[in-house]
Design a protein around this motif. Structure first.
Motif, PDB file in Angstrom:
ATOM      1  N   LEU A 260       0.840  -1.203   0.000  1.00 52.65           N
ATOM      2  CA  LEU A 260       0.000   0.000   0.000  1.00 52.65           C
ATOM      3  C   LEU A 260       0.871   1.246   0.000  1.00 52.65           C
ATOM      4  O   LEU A 260       0.639   2.194  -0.746  1.00 52.65           O
ATOM      5  CB  LEU A 260      -0.919   0.016   1.226  1.00 52.65           C
ATOM      6  CG  LEU A 260      -2.172  -0.857   1.168  1.00 52.65           C
ATOM      7  CD1 LEU A 260      -2.913  -0.815   2.493  1.00 52.65           C
ATOM      8  CD2 LEU A 260      -3.097  -0.385   0.050  1.00 52.65           C
ATOM      9  N   LEU A 261       1.897   1.225   0.833  1.00 51.98           N
ATOM     10  CA  LEU A 261       2.826   2.344   0.938  1.00 51.98           C
ATOM     11  C   LEU A 261       3.480   2.625  -0.418  1.00 51.98           C
ATOM     12  O   LEU A 261       3.543   3.770  -0.873  1.00 51.98           O
ATOM     13  CB  LEU A 261       3.896   2.006   1.976  1.00 51.98           C
ATOM     14  CG  LEU A 261       4.310   3.115   2.917  1.00 51.98           C
ATOM     15  CD1 LEU A 261       3.146   3.521   3.799  1.00 51.98           C
ATOM     16  CD2 LEU A 261       5.494   2.668   3.767  1.00 51.98           C
ATOM     17  N   VAL A 262       3.970   1.554  -1.045  1.00 55.69           N
ATOM     18  CA  VAL A 262       4.610   1.681  -2.358  1.00 55.69           C
ATOM     19  C   VAL A 262       3.654   2.330  -3.344  1.00 55.69           C
ATOM     20  O   VAL A 262       4.008   3.259  -4.069  1.00 55.69           O
ATOM     21  CB  VAL A 262       5.055   0.293  -2.878  1.00 55.69           C
ATOM     22  CG1 VAL A 262       5.346   0.347  -4.365  1.00 55.69           C
ATOM     23  CG2 VAL A 262       6.267  -0.196  -2.110  1.00 55.69           C
ATOM     24  N   ASN A 263       2.380   1.869  -3.344  1.00 61.72           N
ATOM     25  CA  ASN A 263       1.409   2.410  -4.286  1.00 61.72           C
ATOM     26  C   ASN A 263       1.099   3.872  -4.021  1.00 61.72           C
ATOM     27  O   ASN A 263       0.960   4.660  -4.953  1.00 61.72           O
ATOM     28  CB  ASN A 263       0.127   1.584  -4.249  1.00 61.72           C
ATOM     29  CG  ASN A 263       0.159   0.481  -5.271  1.00 61.72           C
ATOM     30  OD1 ASN A 263      -0.193   0.681  -6.410  1.00 61.72           O
ATOM     31  ND2 ASN A 263       0.661  -0.672  -4.872  1.00 61.72           N
ATOM     32  N   VAL A 264       0.987   4.228  -2.745  1.00 60.65           N
ATOM     33  CA  VAL A 264       0.702   5.620  -2.406  1.00 60.65           C
ATOM     34  C   VAL A 264       1.835   6.522  -2.892  1.00 60.65           C
ATOM     35  O   VAL A 264       1.608   7.551  -3.530  1.00 60.65           O
ATOM     36  CB  VAL A 264       0.495   5.777  -0.884  1.00 60.65           C
ATOM     37  CG1 VAL A 264       0.479   7.249  -0.497  1.00 60.65           C
ATOM     38  CG2 VAL A 264      -0.805   5.114  -0.468  1.00 60.65           C
ATOM     39  N   VAL A 265       3.073   6.101  -2.625  1.00 55.04           N
ATOM     40  CA  VAL A 265       4.220   6.920  -3.035  1.00 55.04           C
ATOM     41  C   VAL A 265       4.266   7.058  -4.556  1.00 55.04           C
ATOM     42  O   VAL A 265       4.462   8.156  -5.084  1.00 55.04           O
ATOM     43  CB  VAL A 265       5.541   6.311  -2.506  1.00 55.04           C
ATOM     44  CG1 VAL A 265       6.725   7.062  -3.076  1.00 55.04           C
ATOM     45  CG2 VAL A 265       5.568   6.343  -0.994  1.00 55.04           C
ATOM     46  N   VAL A 266       4.073   5.948  -5.261  1.00 52.85           N
ATOM     47  CA  VAL A 266       4.117   5.986  -6.720  1.00 52.85           C
ATOM     48  C   VAL A 266       3.045   6.922  -7.261  1.00 52.85           C
ATOM     49  O   VAL A 266       3.299   7.765  -8.123  1.00 52.85           O
ATOM     50  CB  VAL A 266       3.950   4.571  -7.313  1.00 52.85           C
ATOM     51  CG1 VAL A 266       3.635   4.644  -8.801  1.00 52.85           C
ATOM     52  CG2 VAL A 266       5.217   3.765  -7.092  1.00 52.85           C
TER      53      VAL A 266
ATOM     54  N   GLN B 106      -4.189  -0.796 -10.340  1.00 51.91           N
ATOM     55  CA  GLN B 106      -2.738  -0.790 -10.141  1.00 51.91           C
ATOM     56  C   GLN B 106      -2.383  -1.542  -8.855  1.00 51.91           C
ATOM     57  O   GLN B 106      -1.433  -2.314  -8.811  1.00 51.91           O
ATOM     58  CB  GLN B 106      -2.325   0.668 -10.013  1.00 51.91           C
ATOM     59  CG  GLN B 106      -0.918   1.002 -10.364  1.00 51.91           C
ATOM     60  CD  GLN B 106      -0.700   2.485 -10.102  1.00 51.91           C
ATOM     61  OE1 GLN B 106      -1.517   3.317 -10.495  1.00 51.91           O
ATOM     62  NE2 GLN B 106       0.360   2.817  -9.437  1.00 51.91           N
ATOM     63  N   LEU B 107      -3.201  -1.336  -7.828  1.00 46.65           N
ATOM     64  CA  LEU B 107      -2.980  -2.004  -6.544  1.00 46.65           C
ATOM     65  C   LEU B 107      -3.197  -3.513  -6.688  1.00 46.65           C
ATOM     66  O   LEU B 107      -2.426  -4.322  -6.170  1.00 46.65           O
ATOM     67  CB  LEU B 107      -3.945  -1.420  -5.514  1.00 46.65           C
ATOM     68  CG  LEU B 107      -3.731  -1.810  -4.064  1.00 46.65           C
ATOM     69  CD1 LEU B 107      -2.332  -1.430  -3.628  1.00 46.65           C
ATOM     70  CD2 LEU B 107      -4.751  -1.100  -3.176  1.00 46.65           C
ATOM     71  N   LEU B 108      -4.239  -3.870  -7.436  1.00 46.72           N
ATOM     72  CA  LEU B 108      -4.539  -5.281  -7.679  1.00 46.72           C
ATOM     73  C   LEU B 108      -3.335  -5.962  -8.333  1.00 46.72           C
ATOM     74  O   LEU B 108      -3.004  -7.107  -8.032  1.00 46.72           O
ATOM     75  CB  LEU B 108      -5.772  -5.373  -8.590  1.00 46.72           C
ATOM     76  CG  LEU B 108      -6.626  -6.634  -8.536  1.00 46.72           C
ATOM     77  CD1 LEU B 108      -7.198  -6.840  -7.150  1.00 46.72           C
ATOM     78  CD2 LEU B 108      -7.761  -6.555  -9.545  1.00 46.72           C
ATOM     79  N   PRO B 152      -5.729  -7.130 -13.969  1.00 47.70           N
ATOM     80  CA  PRO B 152      -5.021  -5.877 -14.284  1.00 47.70           C
ATOM     81  C   PRO B 152      -4.438  -5.866 -15.699  1.00 47.70           C
ATOM     82  O   PRO B 152      -4.527  -4.846 -16.390  1.00 47.70           O
ATOM     83  CB  PRO B 152      -3.893  -5.829 -13.242  1.00 47.70           C
ATOM     84  CG  PRO B 152      -4.377  -6.678 -12.127  1.00 47.70           C
ATOM     85  CD  PRO B 152      -5.213  -7.745 -12.755  1.00 47.70           C
ATOM     86  N   ASN B 153      -3.866  -6.998 -16.140  1.00 47.08           N
ATOM     87  CA  ASN B 153      -3.319  -7.064 -17.501  1.00 47.08           C
ATOM     88  C   ASN B 153      -4.409  -6.786 -18.514  1.00 47.08           C
ATOM     89  O   ASN B 153      -4.265  -5.966 -19.414  1.00 47.08           O
ATOM     90  CB  ASN B 153      -2.751  -8.462 -17.817  1.00 47.08           C
ATOM     91  CG  ASN B 153      -1.627  -8.849 -16.897  1.00 47.08           C
ATOM     92  OD1 ASN B 153      -1.769  -8.743 -15.694  1.00 47.08           O
ATOM     93  ND2 ASN B 153      -0.514  -9.261 -17.450  1.00 47.08           N
ATOM     94  N   ILE B 154      -5.520  -7.532 -18.395  1.00 46.93           N
ATOM     95  CA  ILE B 154      -6.609  -7.415 -19.363  1.00 46.93           C
ATOM     96  C   ILE B 154      -7.177  -5.998 -19.339  1.00 46.93           C
ATOM     97  O   ILE B 154      -7.343  -5.365 -20.381  1.00 46.93           O
ATOM     98  CB  ILE B 154      -7.739  -8.409 -19.016  1.00 46.93           C
ATOM     99  CG1 ILE B 154      -7.144  -9.799 -18.829  1.00 46.93           C
ATOM    100  CG2 ILE B 154      -8.876  -8.343 -20.034  1.00 46.93           C
ATOM    101  CD1 ILE B 154      -7.515 -10.819 -19.803  1.00 46.93           C
ATOM    102  N   ILE B 155      -7.461  -5.487 -18.138  1.00 44.12           N
ATOM    103  CA  ILE B 155      -8.117  -4.176 -18.036  1.00 44.12           C
ATOM    104  C   ILE B 155      -7.235  -3.071 -18.600  1.00 44.12           C
ATOM    105  O   ILE B 155      -7.661  -2.303 -19.462  1.00 44.12           O
ATOM    106  CB  ILE B 155      -8.483  -3.859 -16.570  1.00 44.12           C
ATOM    107  CG1 ILE B 155      -9.534  -4.847 -16.073  1.00 44.12           C
ATOM    108  CG2 ILE B 155      -9.009  -2.426 -16.449  1.00 44.12           C
ATOM    109  CD1 ILE B 155      -9.826  -4.766 -14.596  1.00 44.12           C
ATOM    110  N   SER B 156      -5.961  -3.003 -18.162  1.00 45.00           N
ATOM    111  CA  SER B 156      -5.183  -1.823 -18.551  1.00 45.00           C
ATOM    112  C   SER B 156      -4.871  -1.812 -20.038  1.00 45.00           C
ATOM    113  O   SER B 156      -4.958  -0.763 -20.681  1.00 45.00           O
ATOM    114  CB  SER B 156      -3.904  -1.718 -17.708  1.00 45.00           C
ATOM    115  OG  SER B 156      -3.105  -2.840 -17.913  1.00 45.00           O
TER     116      SER B 156
END
Lengths: 279, 281
Positions: A260-266, B106-108, B152-156
């Motif tokens: 989560l942290l990585v994603n927030v920073v990115v 992206q998180l997924l 994620p691959n398919i969607i993006s």
């Protein structure tokens, strides 16, 4: 039989809405489930103590050290290579057979599954180069794995630097390398950092390639040749061998928090980039 | 200027690192796995139905079938869902929602595969066991987990393809009196076809190559599955499970399994590349 287009339209609308909500629900469920079961386990002592009885009790400190060591090693090796590749592709050459070969290699590497990286790292670094199961072997293997990510992000970042920067730099009599280091790289930094952080994220979550190259020792590493166990590997072993589900949930929660942290920073970096580009 | 040429050469060498790594991977996997493949015979290795490392019998047909079943199932679940989400975000979603979905996807993609495997093991497998029968560890569990992982691959990639369709196409269809959905179905999706196909191929590559999540939910029994509730073993889980203790010919046979996997992945990557390149022409 033909349906009334308007009815079809309504049905489709409901279906795509449902699909999007289902996807979001799945994501939310995964995160909430792991955090809800795992966060109660997490405490200062959980993060700073050594595990006892194979991980049934105690903390996960050595696996945090292992994770940081491997990710740092991988990034230290992959960043100069990835950035160099991107600089070469954007500033030092035109489209040619060689650039096509480089791009082909980068793209293929991005598609190689992590277990193949694991097999390769095992025969090449662990056995052939005699590095053993170690931070060095694991870090090198992960570096190969995240190289395409860093190349892609750096190339995009460098291409986004306006042409005028280059022209001004040349007009002032800079050599190509001076132009790259003084005009291009400073404005490409956020994009490059984004790639590096994405790479770190992949290293943190990786299991298959790490378990085959860095080993799974629970001792604190003493040198680059020490074997280590990362959080992801620890989590996997705890869960699969049924050692302790509570400890697995706790470790899983730490993994999710890191990601989560990585994603927030990115995301923050990317937003800053877009804002800067608009300005 | 001498310095400049030196830098240029250095950068070229660095730039060749990715392709060198790829070459090294190919070289070492083949060097390690090819001898046993030749010894057993390539067809016997790939089509052999028995895998008993203790007796020196190496046939990976059940694992090949396992990979195909699980991947096929993942595509069956993940492609319609992923496409629907891509259509939603590009065509139907209010702006605030598509802005929220992007980081979510992206998180997924960033969630580690062991977490997916763990969710499968603790939530999905018991559910299948008690509601649908069988041991729970099954093709179905693997297909569902992989179906989510390839979203994620398919969607993006599909999203990008749909966004790239020129506005004039849409306007033309709408001007002819087509409904929004008719426009999407008859004009936008066909125009975005190659990008969508590429996304499916890349998703397939991810599904075939995934290891940890699959190991945790498919049960890993060496047999060709007869139903989706049967346990199975994939090419990747074969390597992942046995690599820890294998030695000698057994280990070589695992590398040979890796060769087959590597070959399949390269085939898919090349196919995706060709499809994408054809579009850009």
């Amino acid at each position: 039989m033909r349906f009334d287009p308007r009815t079809t339209q309504k049905v489709v609308k409901v279906l795509v809405w449902a699909s999007a909500l289902l996807t979001l629900a799945i994501l939310l469920f995964i995160i909430v489930y792991i955090l809800w079961r795992g966060l109660p386990m997490v405490s200062i002592s959980f993060l700073t103590e050594n595990p006892t009885r194979m991980g049934r009790a105690g903390g996960i400190f050595p696996t945090i050290v292992g994770t940081i060591a491997l990710a740092a090693m991988a990034v230290l090796i992959a960043t100069p290579l990835g950035l160099g590749t991107a600089i070469y592709l954007t500033e030092y050459t035109r489209e040619s057979a060689i650039t096509r070969l480089i791009r082909f290699g980068t793209e293929c590497l991005a598609g190689v599954p992590s277990i193949i990286f694991g097999l390769f790292g095992f025969v090449f670094f662990v056995i052939y180069l005699e590095l053993g199961w170690s931070i060095l072997s694991g870090g090198l293997t992960l570096a190969c794995m995240i190289l395409p990510t860093i190349v892609r992000a750096s190339e995009e970042a460098i291409r986004a630097v306006p042409r005028s920067y280059r022209e001004v730099s040349f007009a002032l009599g800079a050599t190509r390398w001076q132009m790259v280091t003084t005009a291009i790289l400073p404005s490409a930094v956020p994009g490059i950092v984004t790639g590096v952080i994405l790479g770190i994220g992949r290293c943190v979550g990786e299991t298959a390639a790490v378990i085959l190259t860095a080993g799974s020792s629970l001792r604190l590493p003493t040198s680059l040749f020490s074997p280590v166990r990362t959080m992801a590997v620890h989590f996997y072993i705890l869960a699969r061998e049924g050692i302790s589900m509570e400890m697995a949930y706790g470790t899983g929660a730490m993994l999710i928090v890191t990601i989560l942290l990585v994603n927030v920073v990115v995301n923050w970096l990317i937003e800053r980039l877009i804002a800067r580009r608009r300005a | 200027m001498k310095e400049e040429r030196l830098i240029q050469w250095l950068l070229l060498i660095i730039a060749l690192s990715a392709i060198s790594v790829l070459a090294l991977i190919t070289l070492f996997i083949f060097k390690e796995g090819l001898p046993i493949m030749v010894k057993v015979g390539v067809t016997d290795f790939i089509l052999g139905r028995r895998w008993s490392p203790g007796k020196g019998v190496f046939g990976i047909f059940p694992m090949l079938m396992g990979s195909l079943w699980v991947t096929g199932g993942a595509l069956l679940l993940g492609v319609p869902l992923g496409l629907a989400v891509a259509i939603f975000t590009t065509e139907f979603a209010p702006p605030y929602l598509s802005a929220a979905i992007r980081p979510a996807i992206q998180l997924l993609a960033g969630i580690p595969s062991v977490i997916y495997g763990f969710i499968g093991l603790t939530v999905l497998v018991p559910w299948i066991r008690s509601h649908l029968g069988g041991p729970g560890l099954s093709v179905l569990a693997g297909a569902i987990i992989l179906g989510i992982m390839i979203l994620p691959n398919i969607i993006s990639i599909s999203e990008d393809a749909i966004r790239a369709v020129p506005k004039e196409y849409r306007d033309g269809a709408l001007a002819l009196g087509a409904t929004h959905w008719q426009t999407i179905w008859m004009v936008v999706l066909p125009a975005a076809r190659s990008g969508i196909i590429a996304s499916i191929i890349l998703g397939m590559g991810r599904a075939i190559g995934e290891t940890m999540a699959v190991i945790m939910v498919v049960g890993n029994a060496v047999k060709v599955p007869c139903s989706i509730l049967d346990p199975t073993r994939t090419l990747t889980s074969n390597i992942g499970i046995e690599m820890g203790y294998a030695s000698g010919e057994h280990r070589q046979a695992l590398f040979a399994t890796g060769i087959v996997l590597f070959f399949l992945i390269m085939l898919l990557n090349t196919a995706a590349n060709i499809v994408i390149r054809r579009r850009s022409r």
